[in-house]
Design a protein around this motif. Structure first.
Motif, PDB file in Angstrom:
ATOM      1  N   LYS A 264     -25.529   4.506  41.127  1.00  0.00           N
ATOM      2  CA  LYS A 264     -25.813   5.327  39.932  1.00  0.00           C
ATOM      3  C   LYS A 264     -24.607   5.155  38.941  1.00  0.00           C
ATOM      4  O   LYS A 264     -24.877   5.373  37.906  1.00  0.00           O
ATOM      5  CB  LYS A 264     -26.050   6.693  40.103  1.00  0.00           C
ATOM      6  N   LEU A 265     -23.386   4.425  39.089  1.00  0.00           N
ATOM      7  CA  LEU A 265     -22.213   3.974  38.458  1.00  0.00           C
ATOM      8  C   LEU A 265     -22.811   3.067  37.402  1.00  0.00           C
ATOM      9  O   LEU A 265     -23.439   1.907  37.943  1.00  0.00           O
ATOM     10  CB  LEU A 265     -21.044   4.218  38.715  1.00  0.00           C
ATOM     11  N   LYS A 266     -22.398   2.801  36.156  1.00  0.00           N
ATOM     12  CA  LYS A 266     -22.633   1.694  35.108  1.00  0.00           C
ATOM     13  C   LYS A 266     -21.774   0.502  35.523  1.00  0.00           C
ATOM     14  O   LYS A 266     -20.747   0.621  36.168  1.00  0.00           O
ATOM     15  CB  LYS A 266     -22.620   2.128  33.882  1.00  0.00           C
ATOM     16  N   ALA A 267     -22.285  -0.553  35.198  1.00  0.00           N
ATOM     17  CA  ALA A 267     -21.382  -1.884  35.650  1.00  0.00           C
ATOM     18  C   ALA A 267     -19.953  -1.828  35.084  1.00  0.00           C
ATOM     19  O   ALA A 267     -19.271  -2.676  35.488  1.00  0.00           O
ATOM     20  CB  ALA A 267     -22.318  -3.023  35.181  1.00  0.00           C
ATOM     21  N   ASP A 268     -19.813  -1.224  33.996  1.00  0.00           N
ATOM     22  CA  ASP A 268     -18.497  -1.436  33.453  1.00  0.00           C
ATOM     23  C   ASP A 268     -17.189  -0.533  34.051  1.00  0.00           C
ATOM     24  O   ASP A 268     -16.257  -0.145  33.287  1.00  0.00           O
ATOM     25  CB  ASP A 268     -18.543  -1.003  32.057  1.00  0.00           C
ATOM     26  N   PHE A 269     -17.626   0.006  35.417  1.00  0.00           N
ATOM     27  CA  PHE A 269     -16.206   0.831  35.670  1.00  0.00           C
ATOM     28  C   PHE A 269     -15.400  -0.299  36.469  1.00  0.00           C
ATOM     29  O   PHE A 269     -15.476  -1.362  36.759  1.00  0.00           O
ATOM     30  CB  PHE A 269     -16.910   1.520  36.948  1.00  0.00           C
ATOM     31  N   PRO A 270     -14.010   0.303  36.308  1.00  0.00           N
ATOM     32  CA  PRO A 270     -12.941  -0.708  36.796  1.00  0.00           C
ATOM     33  C   PRO A 270     -12.924  -0.679  38.367  1.00  0.00           C
ATOM     34  O   PRO A 270     -12.659   0.023  39.276  1.00  0.00           O
ATOM     35  CB  PRO A 270     -11.636  -0.056  36.315  1.00  0.00           C
ATOM     36  N   ILE A 271     -13.254  -1.753  38.997  1.00  0.00           N
ATOM     37  CA  ILE A 271     -13.621  -1.900  40.375  1.00  0.00           C
ATOM     38  C   ILE A 271     -12.067  -2.002  40.939  1.00  0.00           C
ATOM     39  O   ILE A 271     -11.924  -1.419  42.234  1.00  0.00           O
ATOM     40  CB  ILE A 271     -13.935  -3.393  40.607  1.00  0.00           C
ATOM     41  N   ASP A 272     -11.110  -2.500  40.383  1.00  0.00           N
ATOM     42  CA  ASP A 272      -9.630  -2.382  40.855  1.00  0.00           C
ATOM     43  C   ASP A 272      -9.313  -0.734  41.158  1.00  0.00           C
ATOM     44  O   ASP A 272      -8.920  -0.312  42.295  1.00  0.00           O
ATOM     45  CB  ASP A 272      -8.380  -2.927  40.047  1.00  0.00           C
ATOM     46  N   GLU A 273      -9.744   0.155  40.307  1.00  0.00           N
ATOM     47  CA  GLU A 273      -9.375   1.464  40.248  1.00  0.00           C
ATOM     48  C   GLU A 273      -9.937   1.997  41.589  1.00  0.00           C
ATOM     49  O   GLU A 273      -9.655   2.712  42.356  1.00  0.00           O
ATOM     50  CB  GLU A 273      -9.682   2.391  39.185  1.00  0.00           C
ATOM     51  N   CYS A 274     -11.478   1.652  41.668  1.00  0.00           N
ATOM     52  CA  CYS A 274     -12.148   2.394  42.507  1.00  0.00           C
ATOM     53  C   CYS A 274     -11.487   1.952  44.086  1.00  0.00           C
ATOM     54  O   CYS A 274     -11.757   2.695  44.954  1.00  0.00           O
ATOM     55  CB  CYS A 274     -13.761   1.823  42.506  1.00  0.00           C
ATOM     56  N   ILE A 275     -11.324   0.431  44.117  1.00  0.00           N
ATOM     57  CA  ILE A 275     -10.790   0.086  45.477  1.00  0.00           C
ATOM     58  C   ILE A 275      -9.447   0.909  45.960  1.00  0.00           C
ATOM     59  O   ILE A 275      -9.437   1.489  46.996  1.00  0.00           O
ATOM     60  CB  ILE A 275     -10.810  -1.451  45.449  1.00  0.00           C
ATOM     61  N   SER A 276      -8.677   0.971  44.985  1.00  0.00           N
ATOM     62  CA  SER A 276      -7.549   1.703  45.080  1.00  0.00           C
ATOM     63  C   SER A 276      -7.767   3.365  45.643  1.00  0.00           C
ATOM     64  O   SER A 276      -7.174   3.816  46.342  1.00  0.00           O
ATOM     65  CB  SER A 276      -6.622   1.927  43.916  1.00  0.00           C
ATOM     66  N   VAL A 277      -8.791   3.797  44.938  1.00  0.00           N
ATOM     67  CA  VAL A 277      -8.972   5.297  45.263  1.00  0.00           C
ATOM     68  C   VAL A 277      -9.696   5.313  46.635  1.00  0.00           C
ATOM     69  O   VAL A 277      -9.525   6.238  47.477  1.00  0.00           O
ATOM     70  CB  VAL A 277     -10.135   5.906  44.064  1.00  0.00           C
TER      71      VAL A 277
ATOM     72  N   LYS B 202      -9.087   3.480  49.046  1.00  0.00           N
ATOM     73  CA  LYS B 202      -8.187   3.262  49.952  1.00  0.00           C
ATOM     74  C   LYS B 202      -7.284   4.573  50.243  1.00  0.00           C
ATOM     75  O   LYS B 202      -6.939   4.851  51.318  1.00  0.00           O
ATOM     76  CB  LYS B 202      -7.000   1.927  49.806  1.00  0.00           C
ATOM     77  N   LEU B 203      -6.886   5.134  49.222  1.00  0.00           N
ATOM     78  CA  LEU B 203      -6.196   6.436  49.154  1.00  0.00           C
ATOM     79  C   LEU B 203      -6.995   7.427  49.853  1.00  0.00           C
ATOM     80  O   LEU B 203      -6.566   8.022  50.690  1.00  0.00           O
ATOM     81  CB  LEU B 203      -5.938   7.196  47.674  1.00  0.00           C
ATOM     82  N   GLY B 204      -8.366   7.535  49.830  1.00  0.00           N
ATOM     83  CA  GLY B 204      -9.238   8.409  50.461  1.00  0.00           C
ATOM     84  C   GLY B 204      -9.219   8.242  51.957  1.00  0.00           C
ATOM     85  O   GLY B 204      -8.964   8.916  52.841  1.00  0.00           O
ATOM     86  N   LEU B 205      -9.296   6.883  52.330  1.00  0.00           N
ATOM     87  CA  LEU B 205      -9.117   6.388  53.757  1.00  0.00           C
ATOM     88  C   LEU B 205      -7.628   7.049  54.367  1.00  0.00           C
ATOM     89  O   LEU B 205      -7.574   7.193  55.390  1.00  0.00           O
ATOM     90  CB  LEU B 205      -9.270   4.867  53.961  1.00  0.00           C
ATOM     91  N   VAL B 206      -6.677   6.780  53.499  1.00  0.00           N
ATOM     92  CA  VAL B 206      -5.425   6.973  53.975  1.00  0.00           C
ATOM     93  C   VAL B 206      -5.119   8.688  54.373  1.00  0.00           C
ATOM     94  O   VAL B 206      -4.737   9.156  55.402  1.00  0.00           O
ATOM     95  CB  VAL B 206      -4.318   6.819  53.143  1.00  0.00           C
TER      96      VAL B 206
ATOM     97  N   GLU C   8       2.205  13.812  46.960  1.00  0.00           N
ATOM     98  CA  GLU C   8       2.298  12.442  46.813  1.00  0.00           C
ATOM     99  C   GLU C   8       0.920  11.780  46.363  1.00  0.00           C
ATOM    100  O   GLU C   8       0.729  10.579  45.873  1.00  0.00           O
ATOM    101  CB  GLU C   8       2.660  11.864  47.907  1.00  0.00           C
ATOM    102  N   VAL C   9       0.007  12.301  46.717  1.00  0.00           N
ATOM    103  CA  VAL C   9      -1.508  12.064  46.163  1.00  0.00           C
ATOM    104  C   VAL C   9      -1.568  11.978  44.799  1.00  0.00           C
ATOM    105  O   VAL C   9      -2.420  11.015  44.174  1.00  0.00           O
ATOM    106  CB  VAL C   9      -2.618  13.133  46.862  1.00  0.00           C
ATOM    107  N   ILE C  10      -1.031  13.192  44.124  1.00  0.00           N
ATOM    108  CA  ILE C  10      -0.940  13.036  42.774  1.00  0.00           C
ATOM    109  C   ILE C  10      -0.417  12.161  42.092  1.00  0.00           C
ATOM    110  O   ILE C  10      -0.884  11.181  41.042  1.00  0.00           O
ATOM    111  CB  ILE C  10      -0.453  14.302  42.028  1.00  0.00           C
ATOM    112  N   LYS C  11       0.893  11.586  42.617  1.00  0.00           N
ATOM    113  CA  LYS C  11       1.585  10.602  42.000  1.00  0.00           C
ATOM    114  C   LYS C  11       0.811   9.310  42.276  1.00  0.00           C
ATOM    115  O   LYS C  11       0.860   8.318  41.211  1.00  0.00           O
ATOM    116  CB  LYS C  11       3.077  10.499  42.829  1.00  0.00           C
ATOM    117  N   ILE C  12       0.118   9.136  43.302  1.00  0.00           N
ATOM    118  CA  ILE C  12      -0.380   7.964  43.490  1.00  0.00           C
ATOM    119  C   ILE C  12      -1.553   7.515  42.602  1.00  0.00           C
ATOM    120  O   ILE C  12      -1.900   6.713  42.070  1.00  0.00           O
ATOM    121  CB  ILE C  12      -1.107   7.726  45.085  1.00  0.00           C
TER     122      ILE C  12
END
Length: 974
Positions: free
Chosen positions: A922-935, A937-941, A955-959
């Motif tokens: 449902k997100l539009k195509a202009d979202f930053p994929i690099d940010e999405c992937i980083s988030v 990975k943070l969720g999985l950690v 630490e989560v806030i700083k990341i």
């Protein structure tokens, strides 16, 4: 000859020097131009306020917002306030070597406050104003260690966290410090009093705690403004605070301070403002308070002050505003206030005051008079001396007292009156027609008195009315059609009267109506069909009347609660489960072949029925007579006891300063205990309707949540706890809830109070209007889905809320998307935190099955009895929530022949190098994929199976902040 030669050489040398100086100056000016253009290139200017800045110019001195030294033409000041600029502060400003004033307030700049560029700018400047932006992070020690000759610094209204560094004491030239409206925490550095040049210090609206340092406060000789309001400071005020003789404004409101007013305060003869509201100060007011000759604003409300008022109040001749509400003052109002000719507002509400209204209340040309919730008696009269107030009085609140007599006809002469509340008294007589003369009135509340007669048609003259309350009286007659002239009316409450007639059709012209209560009257006729056009309706209660006909169809009335139309026997429609009669009666069917025997039988049966009918009629008549006599007796008894009963009920929910946390007076044990942490509260529909099933907002492991409104129009959410068998004792419950009530953060749902009886426990929470994160992710459509930026902000806000809970040693235990609410500005607020502390020790099974009922969020350590439950279980739930936000999928989803666990699915897709497939479609195509992937990975950690592998929330806030601004944390000066 030699003379001429020497002169020529000197002239040549001077000319060369002049040329060199001019060239140097041009280089310097170009340096200022270049620096400002670099600064401009790194920001966004949506309204083109910096259009005058052009790189081809030789000098920036004529540019918008730029001030130069008149002799050197070098840039010395930059004022760009309130221009909606955004972006980051870049290195370009470092080229402005003579810049001493930088003011960028009221913009949208972001970034870490620890940015080394800002540190360098502060080091070289004298005045820095970065207030009302979006700077975040903690204040670094170097920011103040190298503060140079800075005199003024304002970082107010940002998102700063952490503690105030001790290094602030290094800035010996500091005169003005404003760090207000951030999220700063921890104690106040004792060394702060070393700043002997301070003139103003404002640390209000933070989470600072501990005692206020008392050491050497008297050394602040030049201090004028002292504002520590809205924090968590405890202990007593420094005894020598009055030694700061130049103080003009002292504000310690909304903290947890105790003790009495320090004796040294009497030395503050220049003080204009003294605000100690919302603390736990006690004792009587000292007679020396009259020595504060310059005092204009005095607020001692919401404390535990007691005793009578000192006569020295009359010496405060400069006083303009006086608020002593929500204390335990006794006796009469001070007559000496008649000498305070500059008074404009007085508030003595919610005390134990007695006597009558003094003459000065209406002779001083006051704008506001609030005396509600006391024990005043006598009649309300507006004599000749009142004429002075007819043009000035805007607020008059005499509610919840024992005033008697009639409402004077001259009430309509108050041409400026905006708010009139005389409810819950013993007023008699009719509603004066002169109310129509209140041309400026927004609120008129005469409810719960002994008023009779009809509602005057002249009420339509009060054309600006938003709210009209006449409920709980003995009014008769019909609702005047002229009510339609109150075209902005939003609230109309006429319940519990004897009003007759039909609901006027013209009421449908009140298109702003939101809340209507006409229940418990004798209204008849049908409901106007056009009521369906009132698109703003939230409540419409006509229960317990004599209405008939079909309920309107459409709009609000398709889902109107049954309780709002009940006890109208002749109403029909699907809501009341009663079909409406058709247009034609059913045909009568006769027997085509009657026999004589049939006729004889019929005659016998008819005769038998007549005998039975006669006996039934006699019984019915006798019963009716008996019931009528009973009603008359009960009515007479009710007239005698009504006032005392209403007073008793009011006592059960009356507020004052008795409770050691909530500033409420504990009622007798026969009634429930209502405790409010955030001030006063009166519910629109009374406590009997707080748990209206039709206003249900949601259900969870702890209970059901309902919406309701306070008398002032503010909404709150009421959580009814449905684990009464597990609730702790009254004392333990009080103690634990008060701890939760002390937790305040912009990303946490505020606990505003609670209600206790042995069989019913309610928590009163801040109402968050835009619903839960779960609703936005799973129940909305693709058109109004959350954008990536909004989702990231929700994740970051949730992390900050959880981090603050953990700093307060509170474990949430129930982290899930239904417990993350989103307010109207898109800010995330974590709710339902710490509720497990309200229960006695429970085993893991109870916690997992009852409290952590949401499948997929429960940390695996709950299954192991030997593993200690820590904040890391919240981190696990947060990690699952992060994956839910990015993917738009639930933690566990059931397919036709499979069960998909979100965490496992995301890991598999990520390992396969197909991270894009995880992102919500449902997100539009202009979202930053690099940010999405980083988030992701943070969720999985965070959702690691091993607790020690999960980061803590700080630490989560700083990341997350680094993910949003990856370069800012590593940027170095060239």
């Amino acid at each position: 000859m030699w003379t001429k030669l020497i002169a020529a050489v000197l002239l040549l040398l001077l000319s060369s020097e002049t040329i060199l100086s001019a060239n140097s100056l041009n280089v310097a000016l170009n340096d200022d131009v270049l620096g400002l253009m670099v600064f401009k290139a790194d920001i966004r200017d949506p309204y083109f306020k910096l259009s005058t800045w052009k790189e081809e110019d030789d000098s920036p001195c004529k540019w918008f917002g730029v001030t130069c030294d008149p002799y050197s033409n070098r840039v010395t000041e930059l004022h760009l306030d309130g221009l909606s600029l955004s972006g980051h502060i870049s290195k370009g400003l470092l080229r402005l070597q003579f810049l001493h004033t930088l003011s960028l307030s009221r913009n949208n700049f972001t970034g870490f406050i620890s940015n080394p560029i800002l540190t360098q700018i502060i080091k070289n400047s004298q005045v820095i104003d970065l207030s009302e932006n979006g700077f975040f992070g903690s204040i670094p020690e170097p920011l103040f260690i190298q503060c140079g000759s800075i005199r003024t610094i304002s970082l107010a209204k940002n998102k700063l966290t952490g503690q105030i560094p001790d290094s602030i004491s290094s800035c010996l030239t500091l005169q003005n410090v404003d760090l207000s409206s951030n999220q700063l925490s921890g104690g106040l550095p004792k060394s702060i009093w070393l700043l002997t040049s301070l003139r103003s210090i404002d640390l209000s609206n933070n989470f600072l705690e501990g005692e206020i340092p008392k050491e050497k406060i008297e050394t602040l000789f030049d201090l004028r403004v002292f504002n520590f309001s809205s924090n968590n400071f405890s202990g007593e005020l420094p005894e020598k605070i009055g030694e700061c003789l130049l103080l003009k404004s002292v504000d310690f409101s909304d903290n947890y301070l105790t003790g009495t007013m320090p004796l040294s305060l009497q030395k503050l003869s220049l003080c204009n403002v003294l605000n100690l509201r919302g603390n736990y100060f006690a004792g009587e007011l000292p007679e020396w308070i009259g020595s504060l000759k310059s005092l204009e604003f005095l607020d001692l409300s919401v404390n535990n002050f007691s005793g009578s008022f000192p006569a020295s109040f009359g010496d405060l001749e400069s006083l303009k505003s006086l608020n002593l509400s929500l204390n335990q003052f006794t006796g009469n109002l001070p007559e000496s206030l008649a000498k305070c000719l500059n008074l404009t507002v007085v508030d003595f509400s919610r005390n134990l005051l007695t006597g009558t209204i003094p003459v000065w209340a209406f002779s001083l040309r006051l704008k506001g008079v609030s005396l509600s919730g006391n024990q005043f008696i006598g009649t309300v009269e507006f004599g000749e001396e009142t004429a002075a107030a007819f043009d000035t009085l805007e607020i008059l609140d005499l509610s919840s007292n024992s005033f008697s007599g009639v409402i004077p006809l001259s009430i309509g002469n108050f041409s400026s009156l905006v708010f009139l509340n005389m409810s819950s008294n013993g007023l008699i007589g009719s509603v004066p027609p002169s109310l129509g003369g209140l041309k400026a009135a927004n609120v008129v509340d005469l409810s719960h008195n002994w008023l009779n007669g009809s509602i005057p048609a002249e009420i339509g003259g009060a054309a600006l009315l938003n709210e009209l309350r006449l409920d709980g009286n003995f009014l008769t007659g019909s609702i005047p059609a002229q009510i339609e002239n109150c075209s902005v009316l939003r609230t109309l409450i006429l319940a519990q009267n004897n009003i007759t007639g039909s609901i006027p059709v013209r009421i449908v012209n009140l298109v702003e109506l939101e809340s209507v209560d006409l229940s418990f009257n004798h209204l008849s006729g049908s409901l106007p069909k056009e009521l369906t056009n009132l698109s703003n309706l939230v409540t419409f209660n006509v229960s317990h009347n004599d209405l008939e006909g079909e309920l309107p169809l459409g709009g609000f009335f398709n889902t109107i609660p049954l309780s709002s139309v009940s006890d109208n026997p002749s109403l029909c429609g699907s809501i009341v489960n009663q079909s409406c009669p058709g247009a034609h009666p059913k045909p009568i069917v006769l027997n085509p072949n009657p026999s004589h025997s049939d006729k004889g039988s019929s005659s016998l049966n008819l005769s038998h029925k007549r005998i039975i009918l006669s006996i039934s009629a006699i019984i019915a008549i006798g019963a009716a007579v008996f019931i009528a006599l009973g009603v008359i007796v009960v009515t007479i008894l009710n007239l005698h006891v009504r006032n005392s009963v209403s007073r008793s009920a009011a006592v059960a929910l009356t507020f004052s300063g008795g409770d050691d946390f909530s500033h409420t007076r504990s009622p007798s044990s026969d009634y429930g205990k209502l405790v409010m942490f955030t001030g006063d509260a009166e519910f629109v529909s009374g406590t009997h309707a707080l748990l209206n099933k039709d206003c249900e907002l949601g259900r969870g492991g702890f209970g059901v949540v309902y919406w309701t409104a306070l008398r002032n129009g503010r909404s709150v959410a009421i959580k009814k706890l449905h684990v009464p068998g597990l609730i702790k004792s009254r004392e333990d419950f009080d103690r634990e809830v008060k701890k939760l009530g002390m937790i305040r953060h912009s990303n946490l749902v505020l606990l505003e109070g609670y209600y206790w009886t042995p069989s019913l426990q309610l928590l009163i929470n801040e109402y968050v209007s835009s619903g839960s994160l779960y609703k936005h992710l799973h129940e909305g459509n693709s058109e109004n889905t959350l954008s990536w930026r909004e989702r990231f902000d929700v994740v970051l806000g949730t992390a900050r809320g959880l981090a603050h809970l953990h700093r307060m040693n509170v474990i949430h235990y129930n982290m899930k998307s239904t417990n993350v609410l989103i307010d109207c500005s898109g800010e995330a607020k974590v709710g339902d935190f710490g509720l497990v502390t309200l229960l006695p020790s429970l085993d893991r099974h109870v916690l997992s099955s009852k409290i952590q009922s949401a499948l997929g969020y429960v940390a695996p350590e709950f299954a192991c009895q030997t593993v200690k439950i820590t904040e890391k279980c919240d981190v696990y739930g947060f990690g699952i929530l992060v994956l839910e936000v990015v993917t738009g999928k639930k933690p566990v989803e059931y397919m036709e022949d499979d069960v998909v666990v979100l965490c496992d699915m995301v890991r598999g897709v990520l390992d396969g190098g197909r991270a894009e497939e995880c992102v919500d479609r449902k997100l539009k195509a202009d979202f930053p994929i690099d940010e999405c992937i980083s988030v992701i990975k943070l969720g999985l950690v965070c959702a690691s199976q091993v607790p020690s592998n999960r980061p803590d929330m700080e630490e989560v806030i700083k990341i997350l902040e680094l993910i949003r601004c990856p370069s800012e944390g590593h940027e170095e000066l060239e």
